[in-house]
Scaffold this motif. Sequence first.
Motif, short mmCIF file in Angstrom:
data_model
loop_
_atom_site.label_atom_id
_atom_site.label_comp_id
_atom_site.label_asym_id
_atom_site.label_seq_id
_atom_site.Cartn_x
_atom_site.Cartn_y
_atom_site.Cartn_z
N ARG A 229 95.56 -5.26 77.43
CA ARG A 229 94.70 -6.51 77.96
C ARG A 229 96.51 -7.37 77.03
O ARG A 229 96.53 -6.52 75.82
CB ARG A 229 93.79 -6.55 76.91
CG ARG A 229 92.73 -6.46 77.80
CD ARG A 229 91.48 -6.72 76.96
NE ARG A 229 90.48 -6.36 77.24
CZ ARG A 229 89.29 -7.02 77.03
NH1 ARG A 229 88.82 -7.84 76.01
NH2 ARG A 229 88.03 -6.60 77.51
N GLU B 188 96.22 -10.67 75.84
CA GLU B 188 95.45 -10.92 75.42
C GLU B 188 95.71 -12.31 75.00
O GLU B 188 94.08 -12.93 74.59
CB GLU B 188 95.42 -10.27 73.87
CG GLU B 188 95.96 -9.10 73.59
CD GLU B 188 94.04 -8.43 73.60
OE1 GLU B 188 93.36 -8.79 74.29
OE2 GLU B 188 94.25 -7.02 73.42
N ILE C 259 83.93 -11.17 70.24
CA ILE C 259 83.14 -11.06 69.30
C ILE C 259 82.87 -10.63 68.15
O ILE C 259 83.70 -9.79 67.91
CB ILE C 259 82.13 -10.24 69.99
CG1 ILE C 259 81.29 -9.74 71.34
CG2 ILE C 259 80.56 -9.71 69.26
CD1 ILE C 259 80.47 -8.90 72.21
N GLY D 17 91.88 4.19 72.40
CA GLY D 17 92.07 4.20 71.56
C GLY D 17 92.81 3.13 70.58
O GLY D 17 93.43 2.77 71.25
N1 SAM Z 1 94.73 -0.20 71.23
C1 SAM Z 1 94.53 -0.49 72.35
C2 SAM Z 1 95.28 -1.59 73.12
O1 SAM Z 1 95.65 -2.49 71.96
O2 SAM Z 1 95.36 -2.08 74.20
C3 SAM Z 1 92.77 0.29 73.23
C4 SAM Z 1 91.75 -0.55 72.26
S1 SAM Z 1 91.97 -2.23 71.84
C5 SAM Z 1 90.46 -2.35 70.45
C6 SAM Z 1 90.34 -2.80 73.14
C7 SAM Z 1 90.60 -4.04 73.05
O3 SAM Z 1 88.88 -4.09 72.70
C8 SAM Z 1 91.83 -5.11 73.12
O4 SAM Z 1 92.15 -5.71 74.17
C9 SAM Z 1 90.90 -6.75 72.63
O5 SAM Z 1 90.61 -7.22 73.53
C10 SAM Z 1 89.37 -5.95 72.54
N2 SAM Z 1 88.65 -6.01 71.48
C11 SAM Z 1 89.51 -5.60 69.67
N3 SAM Z 1 88.14 -6.11 68.98
C12 SAM Z 1 87.42 -7.50 69.31
C13 SAM Z 1 86.29 -8.28 70.11
N4 SAM Z 1 86.28 -8.30 67.90
N5 SAM Z 1 85.46 -8.93 70.46
C14 SAM Z 1 85.77 -8.41 71.57
N6 SAM Z 1 86.67 -8.01 72.07
C15 SAM Z 1 87.65 -6.77 70.98
#
Ligand code: SAM
Length: 350
Positions: free
Chosen positions: A160, A162, A233, A107
Motif C-alpha cells: 500500500r 498508505e 482502526i 509480514g
Molecule cells: N510490512 C508490509 C508493508 O509494509 O506493506 C505488510 C504488512 S503491513 C502491517 C500491511 C498493512 O496493514 C499496511 O499497509 C497498513 O495499511 C495496514 N495497517 C497497519 N496498521 C493498521 C491499522 N491500525 N488499521 C488498519 N490498517 C492497518
Amino acid sequence: MKSLIDKLEFNRILSKEEFTFLLSNFNEETSEYLFEKAIKTAKTYFGNSIYTRGLIEFTNYCKNDCYYCGIRRSNPDIERYHLSKEDILSCCSNGYSLGFRTYVLQGGEDMSYSDEDIAEIVSAIKREFPDCAVTLSIGERSYESYERYFKAGADRYLLRHETANPQHYGLLHPKVQTALNRQQCLKDLKKIGYQVGTGFMVGSPYQTRSDIAEDLLFIKDLAPEMIGIGPFIPHHATPFANFPQGSLNLTLFLIGLLRLMIPNSLIPATTALGTIDPNGREKGILAGANVVMPNLSPVKVRKKYSLYDNKICTGEEAAECRLCLQNRMKNIGYNLAVDRGDFVPLEKIN
Ligand code: SAM
C-alpha cells in the motif's frame, strides 16, 4: 453528484476537485446510485465469482515504526513470532485442500529472513503447488531483492502506498520512512513484472478529503492490478491509540469509486472492513469489491498479528475462515471461485 458518478463511469477518471467534492458531499442516495453501477461493472468482469487469497501472516517482527501499526518495532507488549518454511508449506497444503489457489505471504519487515530465505520459500511453494500464485507483502526492499523473489516465482506484490501526500505520509511515519521510497518501490515492482497491489487506510489520522482525492489520482496513474483499502482502526499500544476509526460508509463509497475508475481491478473486501462492521465484507462486495482474503495462518499465532484492536478471525472458532466466508458470500448471491484469480488486462477481455 449523480452526474459526476456518470462522468466517472464514462471517463474512468475525475479531477482532484471533482473527487474532493464527491467525497465531501456524498450521502445514502449517492452511495446507492454508485453501488448499483459498481456492482454491474464488477459483474461484467467477474460474474458472481469472488476470488479468494489465503493469507499467511508469517512474521510479526518489524524493523519499522509506523505510528498506526500494532506490530511496530516500538511496541514492547506483543509476543513476536515467525514461521519456518515448513510451517508456511503446511499452511499452503491445508489451504490447497480447502480450494485456495493463491497464497499471500504477509509480514512485518523481518530482516531475519534473508533474500535467499524468501526466494527459497517462494520456490518451495511453487514447486509443491505449481498451479498456485504466490503474492508477497513484506514491505520496502531493493530492486535487486524484488527481482530475486520474482525470479524465484513470486507472481504478485502488495504494497500500500498508505498516502500519496508526502506531508501526510510524514505524519504517519518516522522520518526515515518516506513516501518517495515507497512509491519508488511500487514503480520497481511494476517494472520487474509483478502484478502489483497498492492502497491506503481510510480515515487515517490527519487525512483530509483532498488527500484521498490525491490517493485516487495516484492509483489511476500507477494503474495497479490490485487495490486494497480498509478503514484505519486504532491499536491501543501505538501513538494513534486515541484517534477514531475510519468510516464504514466512506470506505464503501471509495470501493465503489475505485471499481468505476479501474473496472477490471482486483479489490478485496478487507478484514479491517469486517472488523468495524459484522457484515463489512458483504457490504464491501455489494459496493463493488470482488476478492476476499481468508486467514490461513496457524490459529495459535493469529492473535499475535494484531495490526489493530479487535481484529476478527483470530480465535479457534475461526479456524476455517474460508468456509465461513463461503456461506457469507452465498447469502448475498455470490460464490467463492477455486481459481488463481489473475488480473486480466482490458484489451484481452474486450
Ligand atoms: N510490512 C508490509 C508493508 O509494509 O506493506 C505488510 C504488512 S503491513 C502491517 C500491511 C498493512 O496493514 C499496511 O499497509 C497498513 O495499511 C495496514 N495497517 C497497519 N496498521 C493498521 C491499522 N491500525 N488499521 C488498519 N490498517 C492497518
